[in-house]
Design a protein around this motif. Sequence first.
Motif, PDB file in Angstrom:
ATOM      1  N   LYS A  90      44.955  38.247  38.016  1.00 16.26           N
ATOM      2  CA  LYS A  90      43.575  38.028  38.458  1.00 16.26           C
ATOM      3  C   LYS A  90      42.660  39.191  38.102  1.00 16.26           C
ATOM      4  O   LYS A  90      41.447  39.039  38.077  1.00 16.26           O
ATOM      5  CB  LYS A  90      43.537  37.763  39.960  1.00 16.26           C
ATOM      6  CG  LYS A  90      44.153  36.429  40.320  1.00 16.26           C
ATOM      7  CD  LYS A  90      44.133  36.176  41.799  1.00 16.26           C
ATOM      8  CE  LYS A  90      44.811  34.826  42.059  1.00 16.26           C
ATOM      9  NZ  LYS A  90      44.849  34.527  43.484  1.00 16.26           N
ATOM     10  N   ARG A  91      43.238  40.352  37.766  1.00 17.64           N
ATOM     11  CA  ARG A  91      42.440  41.508  37.366  1.00 17.64           C
ATOM     12  C   ARG A  91      41.971  41.405  35.922  1.00 17.64           C
ATOM     13  O   ARG A  91      41.181  42.215  35.470  1.00 17.64           O
ATOM     14  CB  ARG A  91      43.257  42.790  37.509  1.00 17.64           C
ATOM     15  CG  ARG A  91      43.649  43.099  38.930  1.00 17.64           C
ATOM     16  CD  ARG A  91      44.431  44.377  38.990  1.00 17.64           C
ATOM     17  NE  ARG A  91      45.597  44.262  38.109  1.00 17.64           N
ATOM     18  CZ  ARG A  91      46.542  45.170  37.969  1.00 17.64           C
ATOM     19  NH1 ARG A  91      46.454  46.285  38.625  1.00 17.64           N
ATOM     20  NH2 ARG A  91      47.557  44.982  37.179  1.00 17.64           N
ATOM     21  N   PHE A  92      42.461  40.427  35.183  1.00 19.52           N
ATOM     22  CA  PHE A  92      42.176  40.312  33.755  1.00 19.52           C
ATOM     23  C   PHE A  92      41.423  39.032  33.454  1.00 19.52           C
ATOM     24  O   PHE A  92      41.507  38.055  34.186  1.00 19.52           O
ATOM     25  CB  PHE A  92      43.485  40.324  32.948  1.00 19.52           C
ATOM     26  CG  PHE A  92      44.289  41.574  33.151  1.00 19.52           C
ATOM     27  CD1 PHE A  92      44.017  42.703  32.395  1.00 19.52           C
ATOM     28  CD2 PHE A  92      45.297  41.624  34.086  1.00 19.52           C
ATOM     29  CE1 PHE A  92      44.737  43.863  32.583  1.00 19.52           C
ATOM     30  CE2 PHE A  92      46.032  42.775  34.282  1.00 19.52           C
ATOM     31  CZ  PHE A  92      45.754  43.899  33.523  1.00 19.52           C
ATOM     32  N   SER A  93      40.704  39.076  32.352  1.00 16.93           N
ATOM     33  CA  SER A  93      40.073  37.855  31.846  1.00 16.93           C
ATOM     34  C   SER A  93      40.413  37.742  30.365  1.00 16.93           C
ATOM     35  O   SER A  93      40.733  38.728  29.707  1.00 16.93           O
ATOM     36  CB  SER A  93      38.551  37.894  32.050  1.00 16.93           C
ATOM     37  OG  SER A  93      37.979  38.920  31.271  1.00 16.93           O
ATOM     38  N   LEU A  94      40.352  36.560  29.872  1.00 20.60           N
ATOM     39  CA  LEU A  94      40.668  36.273  28.476  1.00 20.60           C
ATOM     40  C   LEU A  94      39.432  35.691  27.821  1.00 20.60           C
ATOM     41  O   LEU A  94      38.801  34.787  28.364  1.00 20.60           O
ATOM     42  CB  LEU A  94      41.823  35.263  28.398  1.00 20.60           C
ATOM     43  CG  LEU A  94      42.225  34.776  27.008  1.00 20.60           C
ATOM     44  CD1 LEU A  94      42.866  35.907  26.213  1.00 20.60           C
ATOM     45  CD2 LEU A  94      43.185  33.601  27.128  1.00 20.60           C
TER      46      LEU A  94
END
Length: 153
Positions: A90-94
């Motif tokens: 959830k700390r990352f986005s793509l």
Amino acid sequence: MDTTPENDREEEARKLLPAYLKHMVHHYHDDFYVSRSFDPRLIVQLMSEGFLPIATKGYLLPKLHVERCVLRLHPHSKLHISKSTRKKSKRFSLSINECFDRVVAGCHNQHGINWLFPPIVKAFLAIHLQTMAGSSSVHGDKNNDKSNNNNNN
């Protein structure tokens, strides 16, 4: 015939390269293969076969991490993603096809220009512009702000 472990590894490496690519790409050593061609179509084919295309001065050096590079999923695959992994993700986005220049700059900053030598960057740009393949970037920090993140292709 010599059946040393080194010759066995060499033979196995040759088997991993599809026949239709053998006229353009040859096994070099360990996980590395080598070609003098930077043709974007060749690079797309190598990527579709699971190779990580990198380059140095004058040489395309596709790398095949048999155990780390390719995740082959089939309709019957049972991929399990743990709760802790989902929570951490959830700390990352793509992002897809948004940050090509920043991804290249990030790779150059982290690995130096020899890892992505200019001819392969030119080929990647042609691939990107012709939509023969997409580029993806993973962004991560506590604010999930794309402007301040490391990008990985």
